[in-house]
Scaffold this motif. Structure first.
Motif, PDB file in Angstrom:
ATOM      1  N   SER A 587     -20.049  18.506  -8.679  1.00 31.45           N
ATOM      2  CA  SER A 587     -20.761  17.559  -9.533  1.00 31.45           C
ATOM      3  C   SER A 587     -21.345  16.393  -8.755  1.00 31.45           C
ATOM      4  CB  SER A 587     -19.818  17.028 -10.621  1.00 31.45           C
ATOM      5  OG  SER A 587     -18.823  16.187 -10.052  1.00 31.45           O
ATOM      6  N   GLY A 588     -20.883  16.151  -7.534  1.00 32.78           N
ATOM      7  CA  GLY A 588     -21.342  15.002  -6.765  1.00 32.78           C
ATOM      8  C   GLY A 588     -20.684  13.703  -7.183  1.00 32.78           C
ATOM      9  N   ARG A 589     -19.658  13.770  -8.040  1.00 29.37           N
ATOM     10  CA  ARG A 589     -18.967  12.556  -8.483  1.00 29.37           C
ATOM     11  C   ARG A 589     -17.790  12.205  -7.582  1.00 29.37           C
ATOM     12  NH1 ARG A 589     -17.532  14.033 -14.529  1.00 29.37           N
ATOM     13  NH2 ARG A 589     -17.115  16.019 -13.483  1.00 29.37           N
ATOM     14  N   TYR A 590     -17.206  13.210  -6.952  1.00 31.42           N
ATOM     15  CA  TYR A 590     -16.010  12.992  -6.149  1.00 31.42           C
ATOM     16  C   TYR A 590     -16.187  13.641  -4.777  1.00 31.42           C
ATOM     17  CZ  TYR A 590     -14.247  12.213 -10.871  1.00 31.42           C
ATOM     18  OH  TYR A 590     -14.089  11.770 -12.158  1.00 31.42           O
ATOM     19  N   VAL A 591     -15.445  13.127  -3.827  1.00 33.36           N
ATOM     20  CA  VAL A 591     -15.449  13.688  -2.481  1.00 33.36           C
ATOM     21  C   VAL A 591     -14.016  13.696  -1.971  1.00 33.36           C
ATOM     22  CG1 VAL A 591     -15.883  11.451  -1.373  1.00 33.36           C
ATOM     23  CG2 VAL A 591     -16.496  13.562  -0.199  1.00 33.36           C
ATOM     24  N   ALA A 592     -13.647  14.772  -1.307  1.00 31.85           N
ATOM     25  CA  ALA A 592     -12.288  14.918  -0.779  1.00 31.85           C
ATOM     26  C   ALA A 592     -12.324  14.841   0.740  1.00 31.85           C
ATOM     27  CB  ALA A 592     -11.676  16.245  -1.227  1.00 31.85           C
ATOM     28  N   THR A 593     -11.400  14.081   1.291  1.00 35.51           N
ATOM     29  CA  THR A 593     -11.210  14.027   2.740  1.00 35.51           C
ATOM     30  C   THR A 593      -9.815  14.553   3.032  1.00 35.51           C
ATOM     31  OG1 THR A 593     -10.384  11.748   2.601  1.00 35.51           O
ATOM     32  CG2 THR A 593     -12.743  12.052   2.968  1.00 35.51           C
ATOM     33  N   SER A 594      -9.686  15.322   4.073  1.00 37.03           N
ATOM     34  CA  SER A 594      -8.395  15.939   4.362  1.00 37.03           C
ATOM     35  C   SER A 594      -8.122  15.953   5.849  1.00 37.03           C
ATOM     36  CB  SER A 594      -8.342  17.373   3.800  1.00 37.03           C
ATOM     37  OG  SER A 594      -9.375  18.159   4.342  1.00 37.03           O
ATOM     38  N   ALA A 595      -6.844  15.965   6.169  1.00 33.23           N
ATOM     39  CA  ALA A 595      -6.364  16.090   7.549  1.00 33.23           C
ATOM     40  C   ALA A 595      -5.503  17.341   7.615  1.00 33.23           C
ATOM     41  CB  ALA A 595      -5.568  14.852   7.957  1.00 33.23           C
ATOM     42  N   SER A 596      -5.993  18.358   8.300  1.00 35.63           N
ATOM     43  CA  SER A 596      -5.337  19.660   8.320  1.00 35.63           C
ATOM     44  C   SER A 596      -4.503  19.831   9.581  1.00 35.63           C
ATOM     45  CB  SER A 596      -6.390  20.764   8.232  1.00 35.63           C
ATOM     46  OG  SER A 596      -5.810  22.037   8.422  1.00 35.63           O
ATOM     47  N   THR A 597      -3.354  20.473   9.417  1.00 38.65           N
ATOM     48  CA  THR A 597      -2.518  20.780  10.579  1.00 38.65           C
ATOM     49  C   THR A 597      -3.173  21.825  11.478  1.00 38.65           C
ATOM     50  OG1 THR A 597      -1.317  22.421   9.255  1.00 38.65           O
ATOM     51  CG2 THR A 597      -0.372  20.217   9.387  1.00 38.65           C
ATOM     52  N   TRP A 598      -4.150  22.565  10.946  1.00 34.35           N
ATOM     53  CA  TRP A 598      -4.885  23.516  11.783  1.00 34.35           C
ATOM     54  C   TRP A 598      -5.706  22.799  12.847  1.00 34.35           C
ATOM     55  CZ3 TRP A 598      -6.981  26.662   7.060  1.00 34.35           C
ATOM     56  CH2 TRP A 598      -6.000  27.556   6.630  1.00 34.35           C
ATOM     57  N   MET A 599      -6.189  21.605  12.526  1.00 34.33           N
ATOM     58  CA  MET A 599      -7.073  20.876  13.425  1.00 34.33           C
ATOM     59  C   MET A 599      -6.377  19.730  14.141  1.00 34.33           C
ATOM     60  SD  MET A 599      -9.973  22.445  12.945  1.00 34.33           S
ATOM     61  CE  MET A 599     -11.194  21.301  13.566  1.00 34.33           C
ATOM     62  N   SER A 600      -5.303  19.233  13.561  1.00 30.90           N
ATOM     63  CA  SER A 600      -4.669  18.051  14.133  1.00 30.90           C
ATOM     64  C   SER A 600      -3.197  18.060  13.771  1.00 30.90           C
ATOM     65  CB  SER A 600      -5.341  16.775  13.601  1.00 30.90           C
ATOM     66  OG  SER A 600      -4.616  15.635  13.975  1.00 30.90           O
ATOM     67  N   SER A 601      -2.369  17.486  14.641  1.00 35.04           N
ATOM     68  CA  SER A 601      -0.931  17.386  14.385  1.00 35.04           C
ATOM     69  C   SER A 601      -0.554  16.014  13.849  1.00 35.04           C
ATOM     70  CB  SER A 601      -0.142  17.660  15.671  1.00 35.04           C
ATOM     71  OG  SER A 601      -0.501  16.722  16.680  1.00 35.04           O
ATOM     72  N   MET A 602      -1.582  15.166  13.577  1.00 32.72           N
ATOM     73  CA  MET A 602      -1.306  13.831  13.067  1.00 32.72           C
ATOM     74  C   MET A 602      -0.979  13.889  11.574  1.00 32.72           C
ATOM     75  SD  MET A 602      -4.008  11.460  15.180  1.00 32.72           S
ATOM     76  CE  MET A 602      -5.447  12.457  14.862  1.00 32.72           C
ATOM     77  N   GLU A 603      -1.033  12.766  10.926  1.00 28.92           N
ATOM     78  CA  GLU A 603      -0.630  12.642   9.528  1.00 28.92           C
ATOM     79  C   GLU A 603      -1.494  13.533   8.646  1.00 28.92           C
ATOM     80  OE1 GLU A 603      -1.056   8.996   6.535  1.00 28.92           O
ATOM     81  OE2 GLU A 603       0.325   8.587   8.182  1.00 28.92           O
ATOM     82  N   SER A 604      -0.924  14.649   8.139  1.00 29.08           N
ATOM     83  CA  SER A 604      -1.691  15.616   7.362  1.00 29.08           C
ATOM     84  C   SER A 604      -1.605  15.285   5.876  1.00 29.08           C
ATOM     85  CB  SER A 604      -1.184  17.039   7.616  1.00 29.08           C
ATOM     86  OG  SER A 604       0.183  17.143   7.255  1.00 29.08           O
ATOM     87  N   GLY A 605      -2.628  15.706   5.147  1.00 28.09           N
ATOM     88  CA  GLY A 605      -2.697  15.446   3.713  1.00 28.09           C
ATOM     89  C   GLY A 605      -4.139  15.356   3.268  1.00 28.09           C
ATOM     90  N   TYR A 606      -4.344  14.827   2.064  1.00 24.63           N
ATOM     91  CA  TYR A 606      -5.712  14.726   1.544  1.00 24.63           C
ATOM     92  C   TYR A 606      -5.842  13.505   0.652  1.00 24.63           C
ATOM     93  CZ  TYR A 606      -4.147  16.368  -3.069  1.00 24.63           C
ATOM     94  OH  TYR A 606      -3.522  16.480  -4.281  1.00 24.63           O
ATOM     95  N   ALA A 607      -7.098  13.103   0.429  1.00 24.33           N
ATOM     96  CA  ALA A 607      -7.414  11.985  -0.458  1.00 24.33           C
ATOM     97  C   ALA A 607      -8.678  12.337  -1.228  1.00 24.33           C
ATOM     98  CB  ALA A 607      -7.613  10.693   0.330  1.00 24.33           C
ATOM     99  N   ILE A 608      -8.779  11.820  -2.445  1.00 23.67           N
ATOM    100  CA  ILE A 608      -9.954  12.021  -3.285  1.00 23.67           C
ATOM    101  C   ILE A 608     -10.542  10.653  -3.622  1.00 23.67           C
ATOM    102  CG2 ILE A 608     -10.809  12.885  -5.492  1.00 23.67           C
ATOM    103  CD1 ILE A 608      -8.747  15.059  -5.410  1.00 23.67           C
TER     104      ILE A 608
END
Length: 737
Positions: A587-608
């Motif tokens: 819809s273009g109303r929301y955007v999700a940012t994520s930190a994946s353990t596949w790409m990084s070993s730092m603090e993993s999780g997501y935000a909307i």
């Protein structure tokens, strides 16, 4: 040591798995039907023509003695013949090449294995009607679109658990479906969100419906990469393990001896049938095959063709579903590096969808002489000896060249189509004659205009990112003049500039609207609806900034009419530590940012976040791997309906605001009711506990506690209530001058 009697050991499973298969001589025989009916004088000429066709289409050398042609009593042939090949593999190749082969204007061959004839011998003389299967309704594959609140879904893959959740505006997470060990590798949605794909060792599984029942599976061992066609009808899979034609305990393999050694497979999603397999281009262990570029096959936007490039040689376009080469030959282009299909415009997409759904207008049926709509590709070739590099636009299937442009001092090219196919940008990385300094040119083709005019924009710096606005006439550039480009040390960020370009209809050119320097951004993410764009910093260990831009803020102000860049504003800058991925919702109303353990070993999780950069929810999760929004199909609203909604948007927004307030009040009332219930439960437990304690004290012969006696006396004592009554005796109003 214990001893065993070998006669008591059951080897049936191994015998079944490794049993040798009997190959009948009849497996090498095929029946060719649909041949012309000829007399004895023309029989040799007909067989010679078929031998020539087999050599050209299948690459087989079939002797004339392999053909046996039955005849009538008058010597005329019966229109079919038996062909005996050297082995079953050749028989399969002969069948695949000549089945449905158009021999001439009136005759089309049909080739079937001779072994299939035996199936008709087992038919009963008396017809027995098969049992009627009771109709069982299936779940609607797009049931999630009927959500009353119009919410979107997303996938969360953490550890071994996969969850499909609803995105609530308030941030509260609501799970729609979840399973453990649902996939062994990763998950992927189909382009319209109808199908959900999971990757496993034996192959790919597809799921759908509100309960996500399994719809189909495709046996491709050790599959690693998959790609759907634009309308979800076909699936391409790739595995690093070469295909082996074998049968295991879980069922027969879809591959034959002809598929052995190939690594790419194309499937029909609805039937699960294997359409064709392909080998990798080049030699098996060449440098070309060590760098996998995905998707390896590129689909035409109308799903009629798929093609791939053999670098330096040719572009091979295959028709679907026959999987034969378009025009029976590849497009030979010396030195070709890459190509891209032009997307469809909204009007073209509607026409294609109507065609696929069988919705053909009465007026269209009358227009029998209307030419077939053609697809467009753009490809480029590098400089070879004295010939310059070149970009070419070509129509398919006619192979008509629309426009070509010569380029000089070219290091590399990247092809970027605008989402509607109105414009094409070829980003040309150039170098000086010494080869030490690099700069960039943007070759902008206005494809829909007459003669396809080209505008050239020279950029003195290197361009690190380019992105068109979806369905728009603007694009974003990220450039850098940093000398560390190409040899960046760990932890060092390049200094970049962000530029916004737009199309000036009065001047007929693309012009820069605004430029911002002293940035470290390197990635561009447009909202699927346009206007809003994210400029982010990815791949760094120290900086994780995300800039939220609005390109049409306060554009209604008359003061901005003469300044097209006046509406470009930076709304806010946020940070997500360990950021690896960014994805807009449909819809273009929301955007999700994520930190994946596949790409990084730092603090993993997501935000909307919402489109203004306001954080709605954030979760830090161990072993978090993947976040994916569920795509949506194109809207069913007509263009007039969409214009009407935009015109009355303020009216609809009031209704939405009322619904939001009502939901907020419902949440508050639910919270108050929950607290009240918990207090009542607590008081009830205290009363039961007090009674139990007193009962035990009485059993032990102890007296009541003094505090308890005083509380009982206070409850039984008379209660004195004092009531104060106030009465107004008089009231005087005095006016002070």
């Amino acid at each position: 040591m214990a001893s065993y009697d070998h006669e008591d050991i059951d080897y049936s499973d191994l015998e079944q798995r490794y049993a040798s298969q009997y190959v009948s001589p009849l497996d090498s025989v095929v029946i060719l039907d649909g041949a012309p009916v000829v007399g004895p004088d023309r029989a040799d000429k007909l067989i010679g023509a078929i031998v020539k066709s087999a050599s050209k289409e299948a690459g087989l050398t079939v002797p004339r003695s392999a053909f046996e042609m039955p005849t009538e009593s008058d010597g005329q042939s019966k229109g079919f013949m038996f062909v005996t090949l050297n082995n079953p593999t050749e028989a399969q190749a002969f069948q695949r090449a000549l089945h449905e082969f158009k021999f001439d204007k009136r005759h089309t061959f049909r080739v079937v294995p001779f072994a299939d004839v035996g199936n008709y011998e087992q038919l009963e003389e008396t017809y027995v009607e098969p049992p009627t299967e009771e109709w069982a309704p299936r779940e609607h594959f797009r049931a999630w679109l009927a959500d009353p609140a119009g919410r979107d879904q997303f996938v969360l893959y953490r550890g071994d658990d996969v969850q499909i959740a609803w995105n609530n505006k308030g941030g509260a997470q609501e799970i729609a479906h979840e399973r453990s060990r649902w996939t062994e590798s990763y998950t992927q949605w189909s382009p319209y969100g109808t199908l959900f794909a999971t990757i496993h060792g034996p192959g790919v599984a597809l799921w759908g419906g509100s309960s996500f029942e399994r719809l189909n599976r495709f046996a491709h061992p050790e599959v690693k990469l998959i790609d759907f066609s634009p309308f979800e009808r076909y699936l391409v899979t790739w595995s690093p393990r070469p295909i082996e034609a074998s049968t295991d305990t879980r069922g027969p393999s879809p591959f034959t001896e002809e598929d052995e050694g190939n690594q790419v497979a194309v499937w029909d999603v609805m039937t699960g049938a294997l359409l064709r397999t392909f080998p990798m281009v080049g030699e098996p262990n060449s440098e070309l095959n060590k760098r996998i570029v995905w998707p390896m096959f590129k689909w035409s936007p109308d799903e009629k063709y798929l093609g791939r490039v053999t670098p330096g040689q040719q572009i091979s376009i295959y028709e679907v579903p026959s999987m034969g080469l378009l025009g029976k030959k590849s497009l030979k282009v010396d030195g070709v590096v890459d190509f891209e299909w032009s997307p469809l415009s909204d009007k073209e997409r509607e026409a294609v969808e109507d065609e696929k759904a069988g919705r053909v207008k009465a007026d269209d049926k009358k227009k029998a002489a209307v030419p077939i709509r053609e697809n467009t590709i753009a490809f480029w070739t590098p400089e070879v000896q004295n010939q310059p590099a070149r970009v070419t636009l070509m129509h398919l299937p006619s192979r008509t060249t629309i426009r070509s442009k010569n380029l000089f001092n070219v290091h590399d090219c990247k092809i970027h189509w605008q989402s509607n196919g109105d414009y094409l940008c070829v980003k040309v990385d150039r170098h000086t004659k010494t080869g030490k300094t690099r700069y960039c040119n943007l070759e902008l083709f206005r494809v829909r205009e007459k003669d396809c005019p080209v505008q050239v924009i020279e950029i003195k710096d290197a361009v690190t990112a380019f992105a068109w606005e979806p369905k728009g006439q603007r694009f974003v550039l990220i450039t850098t003049a940093d000398p560390n480009l190409g040899q960046v040390a760990p932890g060092v960020l390049l200094k970049t500039s962000v530029s916004f370009y737009g199309y000036d209809s009065r001047k007929g050119d693309f012009l820069v609207q605004k430029t911002f320097d002293n940035k470290n951004s390197n990635s561009v993410y447009w909202s699927p609806k346009g206007r809003h764009v994210l400029i982010a910093t990815l791949g760094s260990n120290s900086k994780f900034d995300i800039d939220f831009w609005d390109l049409d803020l306060d554009r209604e102000d008359k003061a901005t009419e003469n300044d097209p860049g006046a509406g470009i504003r930076l709304i806010t800058t946020v940070e997500h530590y360990g950021l690896t991925d960014i994805e807009w919702d449909p819809s273009g109303r929301y955007v999700a940012t994520s930190a994946s353990t596949w790409m990084s070993s730092m603090e993993s999780g997501y935000a909307i976040w919402d489109f203004k950069g306001v954080e709605l929810q954030k979760h830090t999760l161990d072993k978090f791997k993947q976040f994916l929004w569920r795509p949506r199909p194109p809207t069913l609203l007509t263009r007039d309906d969409q214009k009407k909604i935009r015109k009355n948007l303020r009216e609809y927004s009031r209704q939405f605001e009322e619904q939001d307030q009502l939901e907020a009040s419902n949440v508050s009332s639910e919270l108050i009711a929950l607290r009240k219930r918990l207090i009542e439960e607590w008081n009830a437990w205290r009363r039961v506990a007090k009674d139990e304690i007193e009962r035990r004290r009485v059993e032990l012969g102890r007296s009541k506690k003094a505090a308890l006696q005083r509380s009982e006396e206070a409850e039984n004592a008379d209660e004195v209530v004092e009531e104060w009554v106030e009465e107004v005796v008089s009231e005087v109003i005095e006016v002070v001058a």
